[in-house]
Motif scaffolding. Structure first.
Motif, PDB file in Angstrom:
ATOM      1  N   UNK A   1      15.242  48.873  96.544  1.00 28.54           N
ATOM      2  CA  UNK A   1      16.006  49.863  95.800  1.00 28.54           C
ATOM      3  C   UNK A   1      17.446  49.925  96.287  1.00 28.54           C
ATOM      4  N   UNK A   2      17.651  49.854  97.579  1.00 26.33           N
ATOM      5  CA  UNK A   2      18.994  49.939  98.126  1.00 26.33           C
ATOM      6  C   UNK A   2      19.853  48.754  97.693  1.00 26.33           C
ATOM      7  N   UNK A   3      19.276  47.555  97.711  1.00 24.35           N
ATOM      8  CA  UNK A   3      20.019  46.371  97.305  1.00 24.35           C
ATOM      9  C   UNK A   3      20.373  46.422  95.828  1.00 24.35           C
ATOM     10  N   UNK A   4      19.434  46.844  94.979  1.00 23.68           N
ATOM     11  CA  UNK A   4      19.700  46.947  93.547  1.00 23.68           C
ATOM     12  C   UNK A   4      20.779  47.993  93.261  1.00 23.68           C
ATOM     13  N   UNK A   5      20.742  49.111  93.977  1.00 20.83           N
ATOM     14  CA  UNK A   5      21.719  50.179  93.755  1.00 20.83           C
ATOM     15  C   UNK A   5      23.118  49.775  94.195  1.00 20.83           C
ATOM     16  N   UNK A   6      23.220  48.874  95.169  1.00 17.79           N
ATOM     17  CA  UNK A   6      24.540  48.403  95.594  1.00 17.79           C
ATOM     18  C   UNK A   6      25.257  47.705  94.442  1.00 17.79           C
TER      19      UNK A   6
ATOM     20  N   UNK B   1      12.813  67.615  93.771  1.00 12.59           N
ATOM     21  CA  UNK B   1      14.193  67.362  93.371  1.00 12.59           C
ATOM     22  C   UNK B   1      14.283  66.994  91.891  1.00 12.59           C
ATOM     23  N   UNK B   2      13.247  66.343  91.388  1.00  7.11           N
ATOM     24  CA  UNK B   2      13.225  66.041  89.958  1.00  7.11           C
ATOM     25  C   UNK B   2      13.041  67.312  89.132  1.00  7.11           C
ATOM     26  N   UNK B   3      12.284  68.257  89.665  1.00  4.42           N
ATOM     27  CA  UNK B   3      12.065  69.518  88.955  1.00  4.42           C
ATOM     28  C   UNK B   3      13.388  70.253  88.769  1.00  4.42           C
ATOM     29  N   UNK B   4      14.144  70.398  89.844  1.00  2.70           N
ATOM     30  CA  UNK B   4      15.408  71.126  89.702  1.00  2.70           C
ATOM     31  C   UNK B   4      16.411  70.309  88.889  1.00  2.70           C
ATOM     32  N   UNK B   5      16.251  68.995  88.894  1.00  2.00           N
ATOM     33  CA  UNK B   5      17.115  68.165  88.055  1.00  2.00           C
ATOM     34  C   UNK B   5      16.841  68.405  86.584  1.00  2.00           C
ATOM     35  N   UNK B   6      15.567  68.408  86.218  1.00  2.00           N
ATOM     36  CA  UNK B   6      15.198  68.627  84.816  1.00  2.00           C
ATOM     37  C   UNK B   6      15.652  70.003  84.344  1.00  2.00           C
ATOM     38  N   UNK B   7      15.522  70.980  85.209  1.00  2.00           N
ATOM     39  CA  UNK B   7      15.982  72.320  84.845  1.00  2.00           C
ATOM     40  C   UNK B   7      17.502  72.350  84.728  1.00  2.00           C
TER      41      UNK B   7
ATOM     42  N   UNK C   1      20.556  61.398  87.053  1.00  2.00           N
ATOM     43  CA  UNK C   1      20.474  60.245  87.936  1.00  2.00           C
ATOM     44  C   UNK C   1      20.142  60.623  89.359  1.00  2.00           C
ATOM     45  N   UNK C   2      20.832  61.655  89.885  1.00  2.00           N
ATOM     46  CA  UNK C   2      20.628  62.066  91.273  1.00  2.00           C
ATOM     47  C   UNK C   2      19.262  62.679  91.502  1.00  2.00           C
ATOM     48  N   UNK C   3      18.700  63.318  90.478  1.00  2.00           N
ATOM     49  CA  UNK C   3      17.394  63.957  90.634  1.00  2.00           C
ATOM     50  C   UNK C   3      16.229  63.006  90.486  1.00  2.00           C
ATOM     51  N   UNK C   4      16.336  62.059  89.573  1.00  2.00           N
ATOM     52  CA  UNK C   4      15.245  61.103  89.364  1.00  2.00           C
ATOM     53  C   UNK C   4      15.221  60.036  90.454  1.00  2.00           C
ATOM     54  N   UNK C   5      16.370  59.727  91.006  1.00  2.00           N
ATOM     55  CA  UNK C   5      16.459  58.666  91.999  1.00  2.00           C
ATOM     56  C   UNK C   5      15.589  58.894  93.236  1.00  2.00           C
ATOM     57  N   UNK C   6      15.595  60.100  93.855  1.00  2.00           N
ATOM     58  CA  UNK C   6      14.744  60.280  95.039  1.00  2.00           C
ATOM     59  C   UNK C   6      13.261  60.066  94.761  1.00  2.00           C
ATOM     60  N   UNK C   7      12.808  60.440  93.568  1.00  2.00           N
ATOM     61  CA  UNK C   7      11.397  60.239  93.240  1.00  2.00           C
ATOM     62  C   UNK C   7      11.081  58.761  93.129  1.00  2.00           C
ATOM     63  N   UNK C   8      11.958  58.013  92.455  1.00  2.00           N
ATOM     64  CA  UNK C   8      11.745  56.572  92.316  1.00  2.00           C
ATOM     65  C   UNK C   8      11.854  55.898  93.679  1.00  2.00           C
TER      66      UNK C   8
ATOM     67  N   UNK D   1      22.573  57.871  90.233  1.00  2.00           N
ATOM     68  CA  UNK D   1      21.278  57.307  90.629  1.00  2.00           C
ATOM     69  C   UNK D   1      21.425  56.504  91.918  1.00  2.00           C
ATOM     70  N   UNK D   2      22.469  55.686  91.981  1.00  2.00           N
ATOM     71  CA  UNK D   2      22.662  54.829  93.146  1.00  2.00           C
ATOM     72  C   UNK D   2      22.979  55.632  94.403  1.00  2.00           C
ATOM     73  N   UNK D   3      23.709  56.743  94.252  1.00  2.00           N
ATOM     74  CA  UNK D   3      24.090  57.552  95.401  1.00  2.00           C
ATOM     75  C   UNK D   3      23.070  58.643  95.722  1.00  2.00           C
TER      76      UNK D   3
END
Length: 419
Positions: A383-388, A60-66, A362-369, A239-241
């Motif tokens: 991660x979930x608490x911080x993203x809230x 998912x990060x790969x397609x995000x970077x592209x 944000x959406x692409x890097x988030x799943x990797x993190x 990122x949060x979503x």
């Protein structure tokens, strides 16, 4: 019937085909299929190849970077050549690239290279191309038209995920990837070929010319503080979503739900996304968009806090997933709507493409993190608490955008032949 409703109804009568083609194209494009499917497929790849969750979610990060380069690039191409040409070339190539994942053989390098091809071809299927045509055809009902167009992502989540789960259970992940590759080619492409039409007018001499839409140029937009405020807010919101969605099955499993219970919970995400797009689109046509964005994008903080609390029960998990899906159904719509209202349609596609970069990053890097955090701690609770918290703070930024801009009525370019 009010003048607003009468005008909106006329817009739908003339533009229903564009909405349908956009619904199928976006719903079966890169903005939808990888995000909704990888949560189901990842455990099977872990089992067969021994890869970690974090390693797989790199895709998912790969397609995000592209997308960071592809979104503005295809925005420029869309303005130059029109959405129809871009979509009719992109959809078949995108489908073939997705199907190629069925040939994965355990090599992470080969797996990643396939995702590079997916990112390159899939950038043509992003909402940038489709929403340009919708925005140009609709004005009074712009919000609802965008909501209906982007409803395809929710439809796949609601109907497609259970079907994909059955295919994966009965025939394995290779058949699952073949199914994902066939849908854009067999469903979205024919709809675009038959129904997607450019916004043109016919001159008295019979020539068809594009309608010149007013608005800021790309250079003017990049000097506008509103653009940078939207960009800065979109990155943390996405990122949060973006992290919880592809990891949703794992989050629910870690919270104590059984596989049977999870199957009854996750389809609600797609249903909620459909509901959110319809309700959000209706609200955007009637209420100041930044306020709609703040309220609807802040609500999932409740879901994230609950999902990160540990022990889950089925009833509350359904409520949390529905609320999360409801908000995630509005994010693309809000960005497309506000782009048109604050910057106009003169350079809509490249402007939206640049804003999409922020969302995609944000959406692409988030799943990797998220995946790495799961590998380290065994759950997603931190991660979930911080993203809230992050979600509420960043969504509030939209409230500073101010009033919409006013632009003059559109007029056709004079392309009549020289006599």
């Amino acid at each position: 019937m009010t003048d607003h409703n009468h005008t909106a109804l006329g817009e739908f009568r003339r533009g229903w085909g564009i909405i349908l083609s956009a619904l199928l194209g976006i719903g079966l494009g890169m903005a939808s299929l990888p995000t909704y499917s990888m949560g189901l497929i990842t455990p099977l790849l872990v089992r067969d190849f021994g890869w970690s969750v974090g390693q797989i979610m790199v895709c998912l990060s790969i397609i995000t970077l592209i997308s960071i380069g592809g979104a503005p690039g295809f925005g420029w191409l869309t303005e130059k050549y029109g959405a129809r040409r871009i979509v009719l070339i992109g959809l078949p190539l995108w489908g073939l690239s997705m199907a190629a994942l069925a040939l994965s053989n355990g090599s992470l390098t080969r797996f990643y290279l396939t995702w590079v091809a997916i990112g390159l071809t899939g950038s043509a299927t992003l909402p940038i191309t489709f929403t340009r045509t919708v925005n140009r055809r609709f004005d009074k009902a712009k919000g609802l038209a965008l909501g209906l167009s982007m409803m395809g992502t929710g439809l796949f989540g609601f109907f497609g995920k259970p079907v994909l789960a059955l295919v994966l259970n009965d025939h394995g992940w290779r058949a699952g990837f073949l199914l994902l590759g066939a849908l854009p080619v067999l469903v979205a492409f024919p709809a675009a070929f038959l129904l997607l039409r450019e916004d043109e007018r016919t001159l008295p001499d019979g020539h068809h010319v594009p309608v010149e839409r007013p608005g800021l140029s790309l250079a003017q937009t990049l000097r506008d503080w509103r653009f940078w405020l939207m960009a800065a807010a979109l990155l943390p919101v996405s990122f949060a979503l973006g992290g919880p969605v592809p990891n949703l099955e794992l989050i629910l499993r870690d919270g104590g739900l059984t596989p049977a219970a999870i199957i009854t919970v996750t389809p609600l995400f797609g249903l909620a996304s459909i509901t959110g797009r319809l309700a959000g689109g209706w609200l955007l046509d009637r209420i100041w968009a930044p306020l709609v964005a703040f309220v609807l994008l802040s609500l999932p903080a409740i879901s994230l806090h609950y999902l990160g609390s540990g022990g889950l029960d089925v009833g509350h998990a359904r409520e949390a997933v529905f609320l999360l899906g409801f908000a995630l159904g509005i994010e693309y719509d809000v960005v497309a709507f506000m782009t048109a209202r604050y910057f106009g349609l003169r350079a809509y596609a490249p402007i939206y493409g640049l804003l999409y970069v922020c969302f995609a990053a944000g959406a692409g890097l988030s799943p990797v993190i998220f995946g790495h955090d799961h590998d380290v701690h065994g759950n997603f609770n931190r991660m979930l608490t911080a993203c809230a918290v992050l979600l509420v703070v960043s969504a509030a930024s939209f409230l500073f955008l101010g009033r919409y801009r006013s632009f003059p009525a559109p007029k056709p370019r004079d392309h009549s032949p020289v006599r």
